[in-house]
Enzyme design. Structure first.
Site, PDB file in Angstrom:
ATOM      1  N   SER A  46       0.832  -1.195   0.000  1.00 33.99           N
ATOM      2  CA  SER A  46       0.000   0.000   0.000  1.00 33.99           C
ATOM      3  C   SER A  46       0.875   1.257   0.000  1.00 33.99           C
ATOM      4  O   SER A  46       1.673   1.449  -0.907  1.00 33.99           O
ATOM      5  CB  SER A  46      -0.959  -0.036   1.202  1.00 33.99           C
ATOM      6  OG  SER A  46      -1.982   0.911   1.066  1.00 33.99           O
ATOM      7  N   ASP A 176      -6.024  -3.324  -2.438  1.00 30.86           N
ATOM      8  CA  ASP A 176      -4.912  -3.099  -1.519  1.00 30.86           C
ATOM      9  C   ASP A 176      -4.321  -4.393  -0.960  1.00 30.86           C
ATOM     10  O   ASP A 176      -5.034  -5.255  -0.449  1.00 30.86           O
ATOM     11  CB  ASP A 176      -5.439  -2.244  -0.358  1.00 30.86           C
ATOM     12  CG  ASP A 176      -4.340  -1.596   0.459  1.00 30.86           C
ATOM     13  OD1 ASP A 176      -3.375  -2.297   0.812  1.00 30.86           O
ATOM     14  OD2 ASP A 176      -4.461  -0.395   0.733  1.00 30.86           O
TER      15      ASP A 176
END
Length: 334
Positions: A46, A176
């Site tokens: 991320s 993500d």
């Protein structure tokens, strides 16, 4: 004598990525050299994936920190009340400002242009399987190195409810990597042992979090409460458990003394994924923690440069991308 292999692992955490960026920038400023010159493998999820990509493509930690300081308010800005209402039904933020910011910094550069080995976790939304973007540090990694760095960054940071899922041109839908590897330390160690064939006891791991807040459960733990209560706390509990498990696995393989974890505690609500008002505090915390950890970091990771990374397949380069990068570097200098 056994060759020591050094790994940098960076957690996810949204705008809290200011902390690891500041930590690394402080180390670089102290030693007068790029941190990437001392690591054999960098793994980031991320926001940590964005930092890892920037480092691999030649940006200094100070330039990456400036990215967060200047563009964080643009990406996570807007009316808080309207964002909260939108968040109930749709993703809280449009990913257009993030995409444009990444394009200004990475241009058309590809994952294969990284000067160091990278692993960037994402998740396949259609199959529920882990999806790992990797540089060509193993002959099996025949495709990922051709991917645009912007694509990889958008995929690993497409946090559910905050950003929409990211679709590759192939149609693959990704979200993500923090869903399964917000703390990617174990992922990094397993990559080193299995795909790079490095001896587990030769590994030295610097694992950077984005500040931690232990889940708070008081008297409620004795009550048979339902969805309304636990829905708001399950994410914190999941993240805490995943991080603990990841560190435990890494230490089991390498030895506890070979993993240095930097993840300062914070009070509940002090720092949030999109809390742009805390940017300056996160930056200061990075400076403070780097100052305290410097001697240990120097001893474990900075004794000598890492060997030059030679990928299995040649990078696909873009002349346009280098022009974009140089313009941004000039902006940061001036």
């Amino acid at each position: 004598m056994q060759q020591i292999r050094r790994i940098l692992s960076i957690d996810g955490g949204g705008i809290k990525g200011v902390f690891p960026a500041s930590f690394l920038a402080t180390i670089e400023d102290t030693i007068g050299d790029r941190i990437t010159n001392y690591f054999d493998l960098i793994v980031g999820t991320s926001t940590g994936g964005i930092i890892a990509l920037g480092l691999g493509l030649g940006l200094s930690s100070a330039e990456i920190l400036s990215f967060y300081e200047e563009l964080g308010p643009e990406i996570f800005g807007g009316n808080r009340f309207l964002k909260a209402i939108r968040h109930l039904v749709f993703s809280k933020y449009n990913d257009k400002p993030l995409r444009e910011a990444l394009e200004r910094h990475f241009g058309n550069r590809t994952l294969g242009e990284s000067k160091t080995r990278l692993v960037i976790p994402a998740m396949n939304l259609d199959t529920g399987e882990a999806h790992l973007y990797k540089t060509a540090h193993n002959r099996k990694n025949e495709r990922d190195y051709k991917q645009l760095a912007v694509t990889v960054a958008l995929a690993t940071s497409a946090a559910p409810t905050y950003f929409p899922s990211h679709q590759e041109t192939s149609g693959l839908a990704l979200i993500d990597g923090g869903i399964w590897a917000n703390n990617p330390t174990a992922c990094a160690v397993i990559e080193a042992i299995t795909n790079l064939d490095w001896d587990a006891k030769s590994l030295r791991v610097l694992s950077l979090g984005c500040t931690t807040c232990p889940p708070h459960v008081g008297w409620e733990k004795w009550m048979p409460l339902g969805q309304l209560y636990w829905a708001s706390r399950s994410i914190d509990l999941f993240m805490s458990g995943q991080s603990s498990s990841s560190l435990g696995i890494a230490k089991l393989f390498t030895g506890e003394e070979n993993v240095l974890r930097i993840d300062p505690p914070a009070t509940r609500g002090r720092f949030t994924l999109d809390g742009i008002k805390a940017i300056s505090c996160l930056k200061g915390l990075g400076v403070s923690e780097a100052r305290k950890a410097l001697s240990k970091v120097r001893e474990m990771f900075l004794t000598h440069p890492a060997p030059t990374f030679e990928p299995c397949y040649p990078a696909i380069r873009s002349t346009t991308s280098h022009i974009l990068i140089s313009k941004d570097v000039t902006k940061f200098i001036h």
